[in-house]
Write an enzyme that holds these catalytic residues in place. Structure first.
Site, PDB file in Angstrom:
ATOM      1  N   TYR A 179       8.603  -4.310  -2.973  1.00 30.44           N
ATOM      2  CA  TYR A 179       7.805  -3.188  -2.456  1.00 30.44           C
ATOM      3  C   TYR A 179       7.517  -2.134  -3.536  1.00 30.44           C
ATOM      4  CZ  TYR A 179       6.441   1.127  -0.348  1.00 30.44           C
ATOM      5  OH  TYR A 179       5.757   2.278  -0.088  1.00 30.44           O
ATOM      6  N   LYS A 189       7.848   5.730  -9.077  1.00 23.32           N
ATOM      7  CA  LYS A 189       8.907   6.667  -8.721  1.00 23.32           C
ATOM      8  C   LYS A 189      10.107   6.551  -9.670  1.00 23.32           C
ATOM      9  CE  LYS A 189       6.271   8.203  -5.673  1.00 23.32           C
ATOM     10  NZ  LYS A 189       6.203   8.217  -4.249  1.00 23.32           N
ATOM     11  N   HIS A 207       6.644  15.497  -7.717  1.00 22.62           N
ATOM     12  CA  HIS A 207       5.990  14.665  -6.691  1.00 22.62           C
ATOM     13  C   HIS A 207       4.768  15.420  -6.153  1.00 22.62           C
ATOM     14  CE1 HIS A 207       6.602  12.167  -2.736  1.00 22.62           C
ATOM     15  NE2 HIS A 207       5.802  11.547  -3.574  1.00 22.62           N
ATOM     16  N   SER A 228       6.416  11.920   0.936  1.00 20.37           N
ATOM     17  CA  SER A 228       5.618  10.707   1.078  1.00 20.37           C
ATOM     18  C   SER A 228       4.985  10.630   2.461  1.00 20.37           C
ATOM     19  CB  SER A 228       6.511   9.477   0.882  1.00 20.37           C
ATOM     20  OG  SER A 228       7.103   9.513  -0.387  1.00 20.37           O
ATOM     21  N   ARG A 274      10.465   2.057   0.625  1.00 23.48           N
ATOM     22  CA  ARG A 274      11.550   2.406  -0.284  1.00 23.48           C
ATOM     23  C   ARG A 274      12.878   2.363   0.473  1.00 23.48           C
ATOM     24  NH1 ARG A 274      11.409   7.191  -1.097  1.00 23.48           N
ATOM     25  NH2 ARG A 274       9.409   7.769  -0.174  1.00 23.48           N
ATOM     26  N   ASP A 288      -0.198  11.725  -6.430  1.00 22.41           N
ATOM     27  CA  ASP A 288       1.217  11.499  -6.126  1.00 22.41           C
ATOM     28  C   ASP A 288       2.184  12.147  -7.113  1.00 22.41           C
ATOM     29  OD1 ASP A 288       3.163  10.311  -4.418  1.00 22.41           O
ATOM     30  OD2 ASP A 288       3.474   8.701  -5.859  1.00 22.41           O
ATOM     31  N   ARG A 326      -0.244  -0.340   2.517  1.00 25.59           N
ATOM     32  CA  ARG A 326      -0.762   0.391   1.351  1.00 25.59           C
ATOM     33  C   ARG A 326      -2.016  -0.238   0.769  1.00 25.59           C
ATOM     34  NH1 ARG A 326       2.169   5.221  -0.349  1.00 25.59           N
ATOM     35  NH2 ARG A 326       3.843   5.299   1.181  1.00 25.59           N
ATOM     36  N   CYS A 334       2.569  12.325   3.831  1.00 26.38           N
ATOM     37  CA  CYS A 334       2.218  13.600   4.469  1.00 26.38           C
ATOM     38  C   CYS A 334       0.823  14.053   4.052  1.00 26.38           C
ATOM     39  CB  CYS A 334       3.234  14.675   4.118  1.00 26.38           C
ATOM     40  SG  CYS A 334       4.829  14.455   4.932  1.00 26.38           S
TER      41      CYS A 334
HETATM   42  O1  SAT Z   1       6.462   3.548  -2.122  1.00 24.76           O
HETATM   43  S1  SAT Z   1       6.147   4.618  -3.055  1.00 24.76           S
HETATM   44  O2  SAT Z   1       7.372   5.307  -3.416  1.00 24.76           O
HETATM   45  O3  SAT Z   1       5.526   4.078  -4.222  1.00 24.76           O
HETATM   46  C1  SAT Z   1       5.076   5.730  -2.295  1.00 24.76           C
HETATM   47  C2  SAT Z   1       5.799   6.858  -1.681  1.00 24.76           C
HETATM   48  O4  SAT Z   1       6.684   6.660  -0.839  1.00 24.76           O
HETATM   49  O5  SAT Z   1       5.483   8.022  -1.997  1.00 24.76           O
HETATM   50 MN    MN Z   2       4.810   9.622  -3.241  1.00 29.66          MN
END
Ligand code: SAT
Ligand code: MN
Length: 581
Positions: free
Chosen positions: A198, A207, A227, A249, A70, A276, A365, A251
Site C-alpha cells: 500500500y 511518508k 504534512h 490524511s 497505512r 500532501d 486512490r 481531510c
Molecule cells: O497512504 S499515504 O500515507 O500515502 C496517504 C495518506 O494517508 O496521507
Molecule cells: Mn497525506
C-alpha cells in the site's frame, strides 16, 4: 546500468545477497520503462486495463483486501535514544529492528525481480531537494514512484554528485498482516518496509522519507518537513500569495489545493504546488519558502466529482493508476459519489451488490503525475520554491473549532498547531470517526519526539521577523442532524481570501481567547444563504467547550514532561486564563 557511487553499489549487492532476487533491474525512469512494467503487470493480472476510449492510459490495481491503508501500529522509529523518538511514535532499538527485518528479508525476493529506483524528492536542480534509492520487488511500486517522484537516471546523476541518499528497502513479502513492519532508522537515513504494497507503506519516498526521515533531518539542518499542501491564490489584479496548509490524511488537502473559485469569484485563481507534503526552508532574507518534494498526487478517489473537484476529476480521466476502485460494465473506473455511471464490479473484483459494501474502498486512490493538473503552478518546479504568506492548520471537527481563526503570534500559532485534533479517517487502519490528537497533522509522520518538534517550530521566531501568519480552519462543523454548517469545497476560497487580507492587514477581526475571528461582515458570504444563527456559531466560540478542550489539551501537553518547551506551556496558560476571565 549500474553506478559510480561505491556505497550504493555495495548496498545493492548486499541486499541482493540477502533477498536473493532472480533478476536485478536499475530503473532509468523512462516512459518506455513505465510502459514495459505496465505491460508486464497486465500480463500477470496485477493491473487490468480500463476503457481506453474514455480513460486512455488508465489502469486498475486491486490490492490484497487486508492491505488497503497505512498501518500506524506496525510503523516504528528505531534509534537507541528512546526519548528522542518520543511517546508519539512506536519505538524499537536499532539492533532488534534490524534483526527482525533481516529475518523477514532472507530469501524473500526468490523468483522475483529487484528494482533499483533512484529518486529525487523536489525539483532535480533545487538545493532544498533530497535524494533516495528504493529497492523493491514490487512493479506496482515502480510505476507509482515514476508518477510520484523524479526518478531514474536524473536522480542517480544527482546522487552520484552529492554522495548522500536515503536507503529504502521494500518487499511486499507475503502480505501477511502478522508479518508486516515499516521501520525507520533516521540516524542512518534508512527505511525498511516489509509485508505491504500500500502507498504510504510501500512508496518509500512519500511518508517514510519525505516526512518521517526528513522531519528528523530538518530539525538538525534548521528546516521543516510538513504534512502540508501548498497553493497559490491569485487575485484579479494578478497578485499571488502562497499558503501552506496542514490537514490529516483524507481531510480534503487535494481538494483545497485544486480549488476552483465559485462563480462570484471567477476572476480569482488557485494554483496547485503540492497536495500532501511541503518542505519549508528559510532563505537568506528570512523568508520562509516552500517546495513540494513530490511530483504527483496519490489522492483519495471516493467523493471526487465534477462539482467537488473538477480539476482532479478531469485530471484522472487519463494517464492514471487507480487502486481499489470499482468498475462499470464497460470498464470505466467507478466510485461512490462519482455521480456518473453505475458500478458493475467492486474493489474486491466481485460483481457489485450494495449489500456487500461500497464499490470503491473508502481509501481507494488515484496516482497521477502533477503535470496533468490544469491548475499546476508555473512555480511548482522552481528550485527556489515559493514564499509562504500563511500557514493554516485544520482538522475534521464536528464541534468546537470555528470556521477560521488567526493566531496572535508565531508562538501562539505553534500552540494552535500542536492542539490540532481530528476525526480518524480510512487512510489508516482502525476505527473511523474518533477524535484524536494530531498535532500539525503530523501524528503518524513526525519522526521524533513531539516536544522537540515544537521546540524546533518555536525556534523559527528568533530567526526572522517576517514569519508567515498562522491560522486554523474547520470545514467540518455539523448540526445535531449531522448536516454540515459550511458548504466547503469551492466556497473555501472565501476563507482563503480572509486569510490573505489578514496577512496584508486589510481587514479587522475580533479578538477572542483562542485568537482573532472574523467580524460579522468580515467574510463575503451574502450570497450563500447561511442563516444568521449558523454564521454566528461558525464564527464564535463556546467558552465552556473551549475550557474543557484546553484542559484536555493541557493534560496531553503534560504527558511530554520536562521536554515540553516552557514557551508552549506559557502560551497554553495564556489561552486558559483568557477563557476564564
Ligand atoms: O497512504 S499515504 O500515507 O500515502 C496517504 C495518506 O494517508 O496521507
Ligand atoms: Mn497525506
Amino acid at each position: 546500468m549500474t553506478t559510480k557511487n561505491q556505497e550504493l553499489a555495495a548496498w545493492v549487492s548486499d541486499v541482493a545477497a540477502l533477498t536473493q532476487p532472480d533478476r536485478l533491474v536499475w530503473c532509468d525512469g523512462s516512459e518506455a520503462e513505465y510502459q514495459q512494467i505496465v505491460d508486464l503487470m497486465l500480463g500477470d493480472g496485477s493491473l487490468s486495463p480500463l476503457n481506453s476510449e474514455t480513460h486512455p492510459n488508465c489502469y486498475l490495481h486491486l490490492s490484497d483486501p487486508q492491505d488497503v491503508a497505512r498501518v500506524e501500529h506496525l510503523t516504528f522509529i528505531c534509534s537507541d535514544d528512546k526519548a528522542a523518538v518520543g511517546d508519539n511514535n512506536n519505538w524499537m532499538p536499532v539492533a532488534d529492528a534490524k534483526q527482525k527485518m533481516n529475518d523477514l528479508y532472507a530469501g524473500c525476493m526468490r523468483g522475483r525481480t529487484m528494482y533499483v529506483i533512484p529518486y529525487c524528492m523536489g525539483p532535480i536542480d533545487s538545493p532544498y531537494s533530497r535524494c533516495g534509492v528504493e529497492l523493491t520487488d514490487s512493479p506496482y511500486v515502480v510505476i507509482n514512484m515514476k508518477l510520484m517522484t523524479r526518478m531514474g537516471a536524473r536522480a542517480l546523476t544527482r546522487i552520484e554528485k552529492e554522495g548522500k541518499f536515503v536507503k529504502g528497502l521494500h518487499s511486499t513479502g507475503e502480505l501477511d498482516p502478522e508479518r508486516r513492519f515499516i521501520m525507520h532508522f533516521p540516524e542512518e537515513l534508512s527505511i525498511m518496509s516489509y509485508g505491504s504494497g500500500y502507498g504510504g507503506n510501500a512508496l518509500l519516498g512519500k511518508k517514510c522519507h519525505a516526512l518521517r526521515i526528513a522531519s528528523w533531518q530538518a530539525r538538525q539542518e534548521g528546516w521543516l518537513a510538513e504534512h502540508m499542501l501548498i497553493l497559490g491564490l491569485e487575485s484579479p489584479e494578478g497578485e499571488t500569495h502562497y499558503i501552506a496548509a496542514a490537514f490529516p490524511s483524507a481531510c480534503g488537502k487535494t481538494n483545497l489545493a485544486m480549488l476552483i473559485p465559485p462563480e462570484k469569484f471567477k476572476d480569482w485563481k488557485v494554483w496547485t504546488l503540492g497536495d500532501d507534503i511541503a518542505w519549508l526552508h528559510m532563505d537568506t532574507e528570512g523568508q520562509l519558502r516552500a517546495i513540494n518534494p513530490e511530483a504527483g498526487y496519490f489522492g483519495v478517489v471516493p467523493g471526487t466529482n465534477a462539482k467537488t473537484n473538477r480539476n482532479a476529476y478531469d485530471m484522472i480521466q487519463q494517464d492514471t493508476i487507480f487502486t481499489n476502485v470499482g468498475k462499470t460494465a464497460d470498464d470505466q473506473p467507478w466510485w461512490e459519489d462519482k455521480k456518473h455511471g453505475e458500478p458493475s464490479v467492486d474493489w474486491k473484483g466481485n460483481s457489485y451488490a450494495a449489500a456487500n459494501g461500497p464499490a470503491a474502498h473508502p481509501n481507494s486512490r488515484f496516482t497521477v503525475s502533477a503535470t496533468g493538473n490544469k491548475a499546476y503552478s508555473s512555480l511548482a518546479e522552481a528550485p527556489e520554491g515559493v514564499p509562504i504568506s500563511a500557514i493554516v492548520f485544520g482538522g475534521r471537527r464536528r464541534e468546537l473549532a470555528p470556521l477560521v481563526y488567526q493566531a496572535k503570534s508565531w508562538e501562539h500559532g505553534v500552540l494552535i498547531g500542536a492542539g490540532v485534533a481530528s476525526e480518524t479517517t480510512a487512510a489508516a487502519t482502525g476505527e473511523v470517526g474518533l477524535v484524536r490528537r494530531d498535532p500539525m497533522a503530523m501524528k503518524p509522520f513526525c519522526g521524533y519526539n513531539f516536544a522537540d518538534y515544537w521546540s524546533h517550530w518555536l525556534s523559527f521566531a528568533g530567526r526572522t521577523d517576517t514569519l508567515p501568519k498562522i491560522f486554523h480552519v474547520n470545514w467540518f462543523r455539523q448540526n445535531e442532524d449531522g448536516d454540515f454548517l459550511w458548504p466547503g469545497f469551492g466556497e473555501n476560497l472565501r476563507v482563503l481570501q480572509w486569510i490573505i487580507q489578514r496577512c496584508k492587514g486589510e481587514v479587522g477581526a475580533k479578538e477572542t481567547a483562542i485568537g482573532y475571528l472574523p467580524n460579522e461582515h468580515g467574510l463575503d458570504i451574502a450570497d450563500l444563504n447561511i442563516e444568521p444563527a449558523v454564521w454566528e456559531s461558525l464564527t464564535s466560540i463556546n467558552d465552556d467547550q473551549w475550557r474543557q478542550e484546553m484542559t484536555e489539551f493541557g493534560s496531553y501537553l503534560d504527558s511530554f514532561g520536562d521536554r515540553l518547551p516552557p514557551e508552549l506551556r506559557k502560551q497554553h496558560q495564556q489561552v486558559l486564563s483568557a477563557l476564564a476571565s
